[in-house]
Scaffold this active site. Structure first.
Site, mmCIF file in Angstrom:
data_model
loop_
_atom_site.group_PDB
_atom_site.id
_atom_site.type_symbol
_atom_site.label_atom_id
_atom_site.label_comp_id
_atom_site.label_asym_id
_atom_site.label_seq_id
_atom_site.Cartn_x
_atom_site.Cartn_y
_atom_site.Cartn_z
ATOM 1 N N HIS A 271 0.861 -1.197 0.000
ATOM 2 C CA HIS A 271 0.000 0.000 0.000
ATOM 3 C C HIS A 271 0.887 1.234 0.000
ATOM 4 C CE1 HIS A 271 -3.208 2.798 1.063
ATOM 5 N NE2 HIS A 271 -4.027 1.848 0.656
ATOM 6 N N ASP A 328 -7.878 -5.250 -0.413
ATOM 7 C CA ASP A 328 -8.340 -6.131 -1.497
ATOM 8 C C ASP A 328 -7.985 -7.593 -1.278
ATOM 9 O OD1 ASP A 328 -7.396 -3.335 -3.253
ATOM 10 O OD2 ASP A 328 -9.446 -4.115 -3.297
HETATM 11 C C1 SDX Z 1 -5.990 0.126 -3.243
HETATM 12 O O1 SDX Z 1 -4.357 4.670 -2.136
HETATM 13 C C2 SDX Z 1 -5.290 4.001 -1.579
HETATM 14 O O2 SDX Z 1 -5.746 4.348 -0.485
HETATM 15 C C3 SDX Z 1 -5.780 2.783 -2.380
HETATM 16 C C4 SDX Z 1 -6.819 1.915 -1.676
HETATM 17 C C5 SDX Z 1 -8.098 2.660 -1.451
HETATM 18 O O3 SDX Z 1 -8.836 2.294 -0.510
HETATM 19 O O4 SDX Z 1 -8.424 3.540 -2.294
HETATM 20 O O5 SDX Z 1 -6.324 1.450 -0.445
HETATM 21 C C6 SDX Z 1 -7.175 0.708 -2.538
HETATM 22 O O6 SDX Z 1 -5.700 0.522 -4.344
HETATM 23 C C7 SDX Z 1 -5.141 -0.880 -2.494
HETATM 24 C C8 SDX Z 1 -3.913 -1.363 -3.343
HETATM 25 C C9 SDX Z 1 -4.421 -2.442 -4.304
HETATM 26 N N1 SDX Z 1 -3.330 -2.837 -5.235
HETATM 27 C C10 SDX Z 1 -2.708 -4.025 -5.124
HETATM 28 O O7 SDX Z 1 -2.903 -4.842 -4.229
HETATM 29 C C11 SDX Z 1 -1.718 -4.315 -6.258
HETATM 30 C C12 SDX Z 1 -0.440 -4.915 -5.666
HETATM 31 N N2 SDX Z 1 0.214 -3.872 -4.899
HETATM 32 C C13 SDX Z 1 1.254 -3.116 -5.540
HETATM 33 O O8 SDX Z 1 1.149 -2.911 -6.895
HETATM 34 C C14 SDX Z 1 1.817 -1.980 -4.699
HETATM 35 O O9 SDX Z 1 2.035 -2.466 -3.462
HETATM 36 C C15 SDX Z 1 1.010 -0.691 -4.621
HETATM 37 C C16 SDX Z 1 0.815 -0.090 -5.952
HETATM 38 C C17 SDX Z 1 -0.274 -0.914 -3.946
HETATM 39 C C18 SDX Z 1 1.841 0.269 -3.750
HETATM 40 O O10 SDX Z 1 3.019 0.431 -4.379
HETATM 41 P P1 SDX Z 1 4.187 1.280 -3.650
HETATM 42 O O11 SDX Z 1 3.965 1.480 -2.206
HETATM 43 O O12 SDX Z 1 4.385 2.488 -4.490
HETATM 44 O O13 SDX Z 1 5.337 0.322 -3.742
HETATM 45 P P2 SDX Z 1 6.320 0.379 -4.934
HETATM 46 O O14 SDX Z 1 5.567 0.124 -6.202
HETATM 47 O O15 SDX Z 1 7.153 1.623 -4.796
HETATM 48 O O16 SDX Z 1 7.220 -0.893 -4.609
HETATM 49 C C19 SDX Z 1 8.170 -0.864 -3.528
HETATM 50 C C20 SDX Z 1 8.872 -2.192 -3.621
HETATM 51 C C21 SDX Z 1 9.285 -2.526 -5.052
HETATM 52 O O17 SDX Z 1 10.383 -3.414 -4.958
HETATM 53 P P3 SDX Z 1 11.906 -2.772 -5.122
HETATM 54 O O18 SDX Z 1 11.889 -2.023 -6.450
HETATM 55 O O19 SDX Z 1 12.077 -1.863 -3.925
HETATM 56 O O20 SDX Z 1 12.814 -3.980 -5.115
HETATM 57 O O21 SDX Z 1 7.957 -3.226 -3.226
HETATM 58 C C22 SDX Z 1 7.717 -4.087 -4.324
HETATM 59 C C23 SDX Z 1 8.104 -3.324 -5.573
HETATM 60 O O22 SDX Z 1 8.491 -4.218 -6.604
HETATM 61 N N3 SDX Z 1 6.280 -4.394 -4.277
HETATM 62 C C24 SDX Z 1 5.792 -5.603 -4.477
HETATM 63 C C25 SDX Z 1 4.405 -5.454 -4.295
HETATM 64 N N4 SDX Z 1 4.113 -4.170 -4.008
HETATM 65 C C26 SDX Z 1 5.289 -3.508 -4.010
HETATM 66 N N5 SDX Z 1 6.376 -6.784 -4.769
HETATM 67 C C27 SDX Z 1 5.546 -7.847 -4.899
HETATM 68 N N6 SDX Z 1 4.204 -7.795 -4.734
HETATM 69 C C28 SDX Z 1 3.607 -6.612 -4.440
HETATM 70 N N7 SDX Z 1 2.305 -6.550 -4.280
#
Ligand code: SDX
Length: 393
Positions: A271, A328
Site C-alpha cells: 500500500h 483487497d
Molecule cells: C488500493 O491509495 C489508496 O488508499 C488505495 C486503496 C483505497 O482504498 O483507495 O487502499 C485501494 O488501491 C489498495 C492497493 C491495491 N493494489 C494491489 O494490491 C496491487 C499490488 N500492490 C502493488 O502494486 C503496490 O504495493 C502498490 C501499488 C499498492 C503500492 O506500491 P508502492 O507502495 O508504491 O510500492 P512500490 O511500487 O514503490 O514498490 C516498492 C517495492 C518494489 O520493490 P523494489 O523495487 O524496492 O525492489 O515493493 C515491491 C516493488 O516491486 N512491491 C511488491 C508489491 N508491491 C510492491 N512486490 C511484490 N508484490 C507486491 N504486491
C-alpha cells in the site's frame, strides 16, 4: 491529531491539499471517517449512516437518517431508456465499462446541480446518484447473466436491495439472507472513503472543472478499474484461483512475486500509505470466517489466502519492503460467499467508494478560492532547436 497533510504544490490549486473527511496514519494503521475510527463504524454503523457521515460531516439524527434512507429507496429506479442502453451492450462488455458509461448517461436523464450554495439542489443531485448506482450495478450483473432485471424494492435496506436486485430471479421466491446483507453492508462501509487515493484524486481534479457530479463519478470509476487500485480485488481472486489450480504451492508463487523478472506481483499486498497493516484488511479477514460459517460455506481460496499471508510475512523481501495485506486481499472471499462473481468485485468497490467520492467532490466545491486543478511540471525535454526539413532528417 488533526492529521498529517502532505502539501503538494502541483495539486494545491484545486483546494485539495487539506481535507476534513478522512484521517489515515499509515504507520499506526489508523483510519477514521470524520474522526470516527473505522473499527467502530464497522461494528456499529450502517452504510447509509456512514455515507451520510462522510457527505455531511456528522452522524445523522434518527429523523435525518430515516429521511435519507427513504429518499435513497424512493429514487432507486432508473429511466427505462437507461435499461435499454444497458440491454444494447454486448454481454462481453465489462460491468465497470457499463457502470461508468451509465453514470455519464445519468446527466442526460436527471437534473443535477453544482451550485454549492443551493443545499437542496446539491443534496438532490447527491441522492440521485447514491440511489441509482446500485440499480445500475445490479442491472449490469443481470445483463452479464442474460437474466431478467430485478427492480428495486423500497421496503428493503440499501444492502438488501443491492443483493436482491443482483441475486433474485422472477421465476422463484427470494428472501435476502440477513447475514449476507450485513456482510455486504460491512464491505461497503470499509470501502467508503480512503483520503486522496488515485480515484478520489481523479474525482477532485475532474470535479474542479465544474464537471457535473455524474460525469465526475464516471471518472472515478475509470481510475478505480486499474488493477493496481480497485481492480486489485478481482486480480487477487484470479491469483488465488491460479495457485489453487496449480496445486496450492504457495511458496512457489511467493518466490515468483519476489523475482522482478517474473513480472508477477502479490496482488492484494502492499500500500502507498499503510506500512504496517491495513486496518480494513484485518476487519475483513476476521469477518471471513464468520461470514463463511454463518452462510454454511467453505472456500479453499480463503485457506490459500491465509497461507499466502503467513508465508509472505515470514519472508524478508515483504517485511523489508513493508508489504502487508491491503483491503483487497480478503475482500473477494466475502464477495464469493455472497454469490457475487469476480468480474463484479470492482463494481462492489465502486458502490462502497461512492459516498467518499461525493464527499470529496462537495468539499472541493466548498473550498474558498478553489480553482480548476492544474498541476505544474518540471520540463526535462530537449532545449530549443530549429525545425528540420524532412530532407535533412
Ligand atoms: C488500493 O491509495 C489508496 O488508499 C488505495 C486503496 C483505497 O482504498 O483507495 O487502499 C485501494 O488501491 C489498495 C492497493 C491495491 N493494489 C494491489 O494490491 C496491487 C499490488 N500492490 C502493488 O502494486 C503496490 O504495493 C502498490 C501499488 C499498492 C503500492 O506500491 P508502492 O507502495 O508504491 O510500492 P512500490 O511500487 O514503490 O514498490 C516498492 C517495492 C518494489 O520493490 P523494489 O523495487 O524496492 O525492489 O515493493 C515491491 C516493488 O516491486 N512491491 C511488491 C508489491 N508491491 C510492491 N512486490 C511484490 N508484490 C507486491 N504486491
Amino acid at each position: 491529531e488533526m492529521g498529517l497533510v502532505t502539501l503538494d504544490p502541483g495539486y494545491g490549486n484545486t483546494g485539495s491539499t487539506t481535507s476534513k473527511i478522512t484521517f489515515i496514519d499509515g504507520e499506526k494503521g489508523i483510519l477514521r471517517y470524520r474522526g470516527i475510527p473505522i473499527e467502530e463504524l464497522a461494528e456499529k454503523s450502517s452504510f447509509p449512516e456512514t455515507a451520510y457521515l462522510l457527505i455531511n460531516g456528522h452522524l445523522p439524527t434518527h429523523t435525518e437518517l430515516d429521511d435519507f434512507a427513504s429518499e435513497l429507496s424512493n429514487q432507486a429506479m432508473i429511466h427505462e431508456d437507461m435499461k435499454r442502453i444497458i440491454d444494447a451492450c454486448p454481454a462481453t462488455v465489462h460491468p465497470m465499462a457499463i457502470l461508468g458509461s451509465m453514470c455519464l448517461a445519468l446527466s442526460s436523464f436527471y437534473p443535477n446541480s453544482i451550485n454549492i450554495n443551493n443545499k437542496e439542489e446539491i443534496d438532490h443531485t447527491i441522492t440521485l446518484i447514491l440511489a441509482k448506482m446500485p440499480t445500475i450495478a445490479a442491472f449490469c450483473y443481470k445483463k452479464l447473466l442474460g437474466q431478467p432485471y430485478v427492480y428495486p424494492n423500497s421496503r428493503l435496506s440499501y444492502a438488501e436491495n443491492l443483493l436482491q436486485m443482483m441475486l433474485a430471479r422472477p421465476s422463484e421466491p427470494f428472501v435476502v439472507d440477513p447475514d449476507a446483507a450485513r456482510a455486504l453492508d460491512l464491505m461497503l462501509i470499509l470501502h467508503a472513503d480512503h483520503e486522496q487515493n488515485c480515484s478520489t484524486s481523479t474525482v477532485r481534479l475532474v470535479g474542479s472543472a465544474e464537471t457535473n457530479l455524474f460525469a465526475t463519478i464516471a471518472s472515478g470509476i475509470c481510475a478505480l478499474w486499474g488493477p493496481l487500485h480497485g481492480g486489485a480485488n478481482e486480480a487477487v481472486v484470479k491469483m488465488l484461483q491460479r495457485i489453487h489450480e496449480e496445486g496450492g504451492d504457495v511458496e512457489k508463487y511467493v518466490a515468483k512475486a519476489k523475482d522482478k523478472s517474473s513480472n508477477v506481483r502479490l496482488m492484494g499486498f502492499g500500500h502507498r500509505v499503510y506500512k504496517n497493516f491495513d486496518p480494513r484488511a484485518r476487519i475483513i479477514k476476521a469477518s471471513c470466517d464468520r461470514v463463511l460459517s454463518k452462510m454454511k460455506k467453505g472456500d479453499a481460496l480463503l485457506d490459500i489466502a491465509k497461507r499466502l499471508e503467513e508465508v509472505a510475512l515470514a519472508d524478508e523481501y515483504f517485511v523489508e519492503r513493508r508489504l502487508y495485506p491491503n483491503v483487497d486481499f480478503y475482500s473477494g472471499v466475502i464477495y464469493r460467499a455472497l454469490g457475487i462473481p469476480t468480474n463484479m468485485f470492482t463494481v462492489m468497490f465502486a458502490m462502497g467508494r461512492l459516498p467518499g467520492w461525493i464527499a470529496h467532490w462537495k468539499e472541493m466545491l466548498e473550498t474558498p478560492g478553489r480553482r480548476i486543478g492544474r498541476p505544474r511540471q518540471i520540463y526535462t525535454g530537449p532545449a530549443k532547436r530549429r525545425y528540420l526539413p524532412v530532407s535533412e532528417r
